[in-house]
Design a protein around this motif. Structure first.
Motif, PDB file in Angstrom:
ATOM      1  N   GLU A 518       0.783  -1.151  -0.091  1.00 32.29           N
ATOM      2  CA  GLU A 518       0.057  -0.079   0.057  1.00 32.29           C
ATOM      3  C   GLU A 518       0.718   1.206  -0.101  1.00 32.29           C
ATOM      4  OE1 GLU A 518      -3.310   2.028  -0.420  1.00 32.29           O
ATOM      5  OE2 GLU A 518      -3.079  -0.061  -0.527  1.00 32.29           O
ATOM      6  N   ARG A 519       1.972   1.264   0.705  1.00 33.49           N
ATOM      7  CA  ARG A 519       2.791   2.435   0.808  1.00 33.49           C
ATOM      8  C   ARG A 519       3.402   2.544  -0.544  1.00 33.49           C
ATOM      9  NH1 ARG A 519       7.535   1.995   5.300  1.00 33.49           N
ATOM     10  NH2 ARG A 519       7.841   4.096   4.432  1.00 33.49           N
ATOM     11  N   ILE A 520       3.955   1.505  -1.254  1.00 34.45           N
ATOM     12  CA  ILE A 520       4.269   1.636  -2.668  1.00 34.45           C
ATOM     13  C   ILE A 520       3.454   2.366  -3.502  1.00 34.45           C
ATOM     14  CG2 ILE A 520       5.590   0.534  -4.387  1.00 34.45           C
ATOM     15  CD1 ILE A 520       6.889  -1.385  -2.642  1.00 34.45           C
ATOM     16  N   LYS A 521       2.382   1.821  -3.418  1.00 35.54           N
ATOM     17  CA  LYS A 521       1.211   2.082  -4.266  1.00 35.54           C
ATOM     18  C   LYS A 521       0.882   3.779  -4.426  1.00 35.54           C
ATOM     19  CE  LYS A 521      -3.310   0.901  -6.035  1.00 35.54           C
ATOM     20  NZ  LYS A 521      -4.456  -0.098  -5.840  1.00 35.54           N
ATOM     21  N   GLN A 522       0.944   4.082  -2.993  1.00 39.37           N
ATOM     22  CA  GLN A 522       0.648   5.642  -2.575  1.00 39.37           C
ATOM     23  C   GLN A 522       1.967   6.408  -3.264  1.00 39.37           C
ATOM     24  OE1 GLN A 522      -0.311   6.289   1.369  1.00 39.37           O
ATOM     25  NE2 GLN A 522      -2.249   5.062   1.258  1.00 39.37           N
ATOM     26  N   ALA A 523       3.027   5.829  -2.928  1.00 38.46           N
ATOM     27  CA  ALA A 523       4.292   6.683  -3.599  1.00 38.46           C
ATOM     28  C   ALA A 523       4.422   6.850  -4.901  1.00 38.46           C
ATOM     29  CB  ALA A 523       5.353   5.763  -2.868  1.00 38.46           C
ATOM     30  N   LEU A 524       3.862   5.629  -5.818  1.00 33.39           N
ATOM     31  CA  LEU A 524       3.917   5.809  -7.255  1.00 33.39           C
ATOM     32  C   LEU A 524       2.494   6.715  -7.800  1.00 33.39           C
ATOM     33  CD1 LEU A 524       4.889   2.246  -7.748  1.00 33.39           C
ATOM     34  CD2 LEU A 524       6.459   4.174  -8.029  1.00 33.39           C
TER      35      LEU A 524
END
Length: 632
Positions: A518-524
């Motif tokens: 989820e963190r990576i998805k938000q970062a991208l």
């Protein structure tokens, strides 16, 4: 008969003036066609005489040697076409020449039946060819006498093509027809004997009747009586029996036909008899022409009707994906439009096209089986064109597919050599799909992270690196009942080959690392459609895939290169949770650093599959900062 009765002026039928104007101004795209048409009619007349004389030998009138003669008078600016064929009576001239829509041949053929019809196979059927004379002539004079009629019943017909003609009875000792063209000022080029010889060689070289012109005389020869020599040298090789033709003759004819210096790779020669009769002689060249990919490139099959050349690029006789095929199709009867330059839509055309296609595919099949080296030469030159086939020719899709060759993870070398049949033979018993990967280069395909799990499990993957491959796999969705599956689309499903423990492990990992995903998805942000745990990767940290029914990233790039505004599909980022870089990312607490590293991983995955970065400079800055941090 009085002179007034012998000579009269008549109006053409109501529509003739309009059609004549069309003929003269716009019907024919090439003026030199007039000679082809008049020679064709003369050839028809000779064949009609030959046929009728079977039952009445006296029609030859002690002149059995049929021929067509062409004379040129430069000073008078005339061209004369003279034949000793069947000729016409006065009534026939009025009926056939006075009416634009008939040449008399259709009526003649309709009267035949049984064996007679078969014997008349060389007799043509050609609409309004006579009127093509007015393309280059401002006046045409026709003198004719039907075989069997007395010399006193000759006929002279004359017209300027402007709505009327004169007709009169004349004395004509010789049977047959003599047509004199009085050339227009702008068309005096056709009063050159060498110009006419060139036209004959181009269009009428294979007419069965000898076409003669006066032999050129020089020096002392000028005082001798003029001699006639045959101009048409061709022998219509395709009409001869296959058993009588040597390989050398086939090769020589190919070179003559195509002006190619090299021998053909292979050829097929067929004669079809029955309800529809035609002959085809088709060649596969050794090398591709320079304009093979030109949108305006023409087909290489020449159309003849009863040995008379009709058109150079008969595109309706061969599908577009076989446009490299050269050769001849000679039909006894095909529906041509009024100018004889275009084929009309007809079931007979479709039948010939279908048969031609199957013959070429069978020839390629035989070549692939019996002469693999020759087939490798063919594939190198024309393989990309053949890949258009499954999309264009649904009926022969499987047959074409069997002829395709690909790179593979189990084949070395720079040339594609693997067939779909070979792939199926090597498949493990439990494998349910044919796996492939599309890429813009062989190096990119071989080093793609998408292949890692397939290499680990020793599953073969076809590597598709031609632009046309994306088009191919969108239409060739299965082969021999096995579906084709991209390794870069959808969630990886290896069916019974999949290790259940690995799958369960991945599902458990996805749940345990849900926060990281989820963190990576938000970062991208909008760059990725989703982020998930990968079952494809064993060495790389990440890869990009698209949903099963989305356009592939590679296809989107190809369309963009071709100038089409294709929207790039949003990719899914798949992660290898066991990779140190992903483990390093998960430990990162600084959000700014986390975002930079996540974007760096995404960009690396994009580059690995051949994509282009929207902002290469930012990628370089991120990479440099990461290197410096590691150094510190």
């Amino acid at each position: 008969m009085t002179e007034a009765a012998q000579k009269e002026t008549r109006e053409f039928q109501a529509e003739v003036s309009q059609v004549l104007n069309l003929v003269i101004r716009s019907l024919y795209s090439n003026k030199e066609i007039f000679l082809r048409e008049l020679i064709s009619n003369a050839s028809d007349a000779a064949e009609k005489l030959r046929f009728e004389a079977l039952g009445n030998d006296s029609l030859y009138e002690d002149d059995p040697n049929l021929r067509i003669r062409i004379e040129v008078d430069k000073e008078a600016r005339t061209v004369t076409i003279d034949d000793n064929g069947i000729g016409m009576s006065r009534d026939e001239v009025v009926e056939l020449i006075g009416s634009i829509a008939s040449s008399g041949t259709r009526q003649f053929l309709e009267q035949l039946s049984g064996d007679q019809a078969k014997d008349s196979a060389l007799i043509g059927q050609f609409g309004v060819g006579f009127y093509s004379a007015f393309i280059v002539a401002d006046k045409v004079t026709l003198e004719t006498r039907r075989a069997g009629l007395p010399a006193s019943e000759g006929v002279r017909w004359e017209s300027t093509g402007e709505g009327s003609y004169t007709i009169e009875t004349i004395e004509k000792p010789r049977r047959g027809t003599r047509i004199t063209l009085h050339l227009r000022d702008e068309d005096t080029e056709f009063a050159d004997p060498w110009r006419l010889r060139g036209i004959i060689a181009k269009f009428s070289d294979h007419v069965a009747i000898p076409i003669e012109m006066r032999k050129e005389q020089t020096g002392e020869e000028k005082d001798k009586a003029p001699e006639w020599e045959q101009v048409n040298k061709g022998t219509a090789l395709w009409m001869r029996n296959k058993s009588e033709i040597s390989d050398e003759e086939y090769i020589d004819f190919y070179k003559y036909l195509t002006h190619d210096f090299e021998e053909p790779l292979a050829w097929t020669h067929n004669r079809v008899e029955g309800k529809q009769e035609y002959t085809s002689l088709l060649y596969i060249p050794k090398h591709a022409p320079f304009d093979l990919w030109d949108r305006e490139q023409k087909h290489g099959v020449k159309l003849y009707v009863r040995r008379v050349f009709i058109m150079d690029e008969a595109d309706k006789l061969m599908p577009h994906y076989l446009r490299f095929v050269k050769g001849v199709v000679d039909s006894d009867d095909l529906p041509l439009n009024v100018s004889r330059e275009l084929l009309q839509s007809d079931r007979r055309i479709d039948s010939i096209r279908s048969a031609n296609t199957k013959r070429i595919l069978n020839l390629l099949e035989k070549l692939a089986k019996d002469e693999p080296e020759k087939y490798a030469t063919f594939w190198k030159e024309f393989g990309k064109v053949l890949k258009e086939g499954p999309a264009e020719d649904f009926a022969n899709r499987e047959k074409i597919a069997s002829l395709l060759r690909f790179h593979s993870t189990k084949a070395e070398g720079d040339e594609p050599t693997v067939s779909l049949d070979q792939y199926l033979e090597r498949m493990p018993e439990k494998q349910e799909k044919i796996y492939y990967l599309t890429a813009d280069s062989l190096a990119a395909a071989r080093n793609s992270p998408h292949l890692e799990v397939f290499k680990k499990k020793d599953i073969e993957v076809l590597l598709l690196v031609d632009r046309v491959d994306e088009w191919l796999v969108s239409h060739l969705t299965e082969y021999q009942g096995k579906p084709l599956q991209s390794v870069a689309k959808g969630e990886l499903d290896l069916g019974e080959l999949e290790d259940k423990e690995d799958k369960e492990k991945a599902e458990k990992a996805a749940e345990e690392h849900k926060d990281l995903l989820e963190r990576i998805k938000q970062a991208l942000g909008d760059a990725a459609k989703d982020v998930r745990v990968s079952t494809r990767l064993t060495e790389s940290p990440a890869c990009l895939v698209v949903d099963q029914y989305d356009m592939s990233q590679n296809l989107a790039r190809v369309l963009k290169q071709l100038g089409q505004d294709a929207p790039m599909p949003k990719p899914i980022l798949e992660l290898n949770l066991e990779h140190p870089l992903i483990q390093r990312l998960e430990k990162e607490q600084d959000e700014e650093q986390f975002t930079e590293l996540a974007q760096l991983i995404f960009d690396q995955a994009l580059l690995a599959e051949g994509g282009q970065l929207e902002d290469p400079a930012s990628f370089v800055h991120r990479l440099n900062r990461l290197i410096l941090e590691m150094g510190g």
